[in-house]
Scaffold this active site. Sequence first.
Site, PDB file in Angstrom:
ATOM      1  N   TRP A  89       0.826  -1.214   0.000  1.00 16.44           N
ATOM      2  CA  TRP A  89       0.000   0.000   0.000  1.00 16.44           C
ATOM      3  C   TRP A  89       0.860   1.264   0.000  1.00 16.44           C
ATOM      4  O   TRP A  89       1.819   1.376   0.767  1.00 16.44           O
ATOM      5  CB  TRP A  89      -0.892   0.038   1.215  1.00 16.44           C
ATOM      6  N   ASN A 204      -7.134  -0.876  -4.779  1.00 15.39           N
ATOM      7  CA  ASN A 204      -7.229  -2.279  -4.396  1.00 15.39           C
ATOM      8  C   ASN A 204      -8.672  -2.749  -4.511  1.00 15.39           C
ATOM      9  O   ASN A 204      -9.548  -2.293  -3.784  1.00 15.39           O
ATOM     10  CB  ASN A 204      -6.743  -2.473  -2.952  1.00 15.39           C
ATOM     11  N   GLU A 205      -8.919  -3.625  -5.483  1.00 15.08           N
ATOM     12  CA  GLU A 205     -10.207  -4.290  -5.694  1.00 15.08           C
ATOM     13  C   GLU A 205     -11.383  -3.321  -5.831  1.00 15.08           C
ATOM     14  O   GLU A 205     -12.322  -3.323  -5.024  1.00 15.08           O
ATOM     15  CB  GLU A 205     -10.457  -5.300  -4.567  1.00 15.08           C
ATOM     16  N   TYR A 280      -9.705 -16.300  -4.799  1.00 14.25           N
ATOM     17  CA  TYR A 280     -10.040 -16.765  -3.459  1.00 14.25           C
ATOM     18  C   TYR A 280     -11.258 -17.684  -3.488  1.00 14.25           C
ATOM     19  O   TYR A 280     -12.353 -17.320  -3.049  1.00 14.25           O
ATOM     20  CB  TYR A 280     -10.318 -15.573  -2.530  1.00 14.25           C
ATOM     21  N   GLU A 320      -3.222 -11.677  -6.403  1.00 15.69           N
ATOM     22  CA  GLU A 320      -3.553 -12.175  -5.069  1.00 15.69           C
ATOM     23  C   GLU A 320      -4.122 -13.573  -5.209  1.00 15.69           C
ATOM     24  O   GLU A 320      -4.973 -13.820  -6.059  1.00 15.69           O
ATOM     25  CB  GLU A 320      -4.593 -11.310  -4.353  1.00 15.69           C
ATOM     26  N   TRP A 362      -0.929 -14.096  -1.240  1.00 18.47           N
ATOM     27  CA  TRP A 362      -1.345 -13.279  -0.096  1.00 18.47           C
ATOM     28  C   TRP A 362      -1.185 -14.147   1.146  1.00 18.47           C
ATOM     29  O   TRP A 362      -1.834 -15.175   1.245  1.00 18.47           O
ATOM     30  CB  TRP A 362      -2.794 -12.839  -0.257  1.00 18.47           C
TER      31      TRP A 362
END
Length: 424
Positions: A89, A204-205, A280, A320, A362
């Site tokens: 970040w 981010n996303e 994920y 990720e 991740w």
Amino acid sequence: MTNLYPILFLFPFLLFIQQHWCLQPLATAADGFIGINGAHFMLNGSPFYANGFNAYWLMDVASKPYQRSKVTSAFREAISRSLVIARTWAFNDGGSNALQSSPGVYNENMFKALDFVISEGGKFGVKLILSLVNNFNDYGGKGQYVQWAKERGQKMQNEDSFFTNPMVKSFFKNHIKTVLTRRNTITGVMYKDDPTIMAWELMNEPRCPSDVSGATVQNWISEMACYLKSIDANHLLEVGLEGFYGASSFQKNPNNSPHETDFIANNQIREVDFATVHSYPDQWLPNKNNVAQLEFLQQWIYDHIVDAQEVLKKPVIFAEFGKSWKQPGYNVSQKNQLYNMVYTCIYRSASAGGVASGGLFWQQLVEGMDSYKDGYEVIFTEPSSTVRLITQQAKKLRALVEDFPKNKKIKIKNGYKHNLVYKQ
């Protein structure tokens, strides 16, 4: 005296072009900077393939001088295993220990922490992907920007006003400019001129549930990508997407659900240099068993590599992925199966001259970071079959680069689609 009438006549047209189209040059492979040649990353005249890791916490930990050795350890442990890319970040908006405490007001101590992260990455030869804002409320996120605008009299419908409100967009553009033009107090190099940085990530996303058509996110990406490239033409840019498909291909998404972002349209924006995918299955398909989750993952990877190759014609990084030990029924072999599937598909694409260029698990932690554990962490100093797998696959992918003759043109082998099919 020069006749100014032709110039005056053209001025409104040129102004329109400047406001509506981004005419910045695309990133090239200058020495030290990772660039693009066709659909492949290049570094100093050679193809660039590399695995890596996520460590969102680097700046946060580096803000405490007595903890900085953890950042150094993370880079040292990663590079010794041929993990060359770190994603982290470059934001912390509002709240405690903020980088940006209010719009345009920055904490110099936090910026010096980010200076340290970039400097240490350069020392170890790690390339950084720096994300500029969070979709979620952790570390501020889009909600903090919306709150700042509310405090200044702006009427907001919801957090998705982040993407459309002029004041909020001006706040974020100022953050982009402030970060990119920051001069590192350790190296003396402006961030926008530092080859340690591989790429910028817009968000981010990103998600915008109030507009499932995808138009809001698409317009925001176009505007912000253009603005960022007007400041920095050295570095690559990616959006931060999870890889969800829009209305035309929603059946490829988890549970066949429509989504407000679009892997194809969002990444077709000219200023976006490469695509990203997050994976994920344990979160997206919690009611499915491990076999079903792996079957989904295999198709998910395959679809994105083929679409990046044939439609986008851009590199893709699996930015990720992971499996949490907190999930019911977890065992380490399940985690290893997931990692192995991701890494194997990447390698098969890369070895065939394809667009899959690396995978970032991740997340990496080091010893003494219990408060950062989220179930997905990997600690290299704690030997495990997962650590061995990560190391073997990273060295295997880097060997492709080391064996590749400099400046030789990459050729895509016939039957590369078949090569992507994963077999245990």
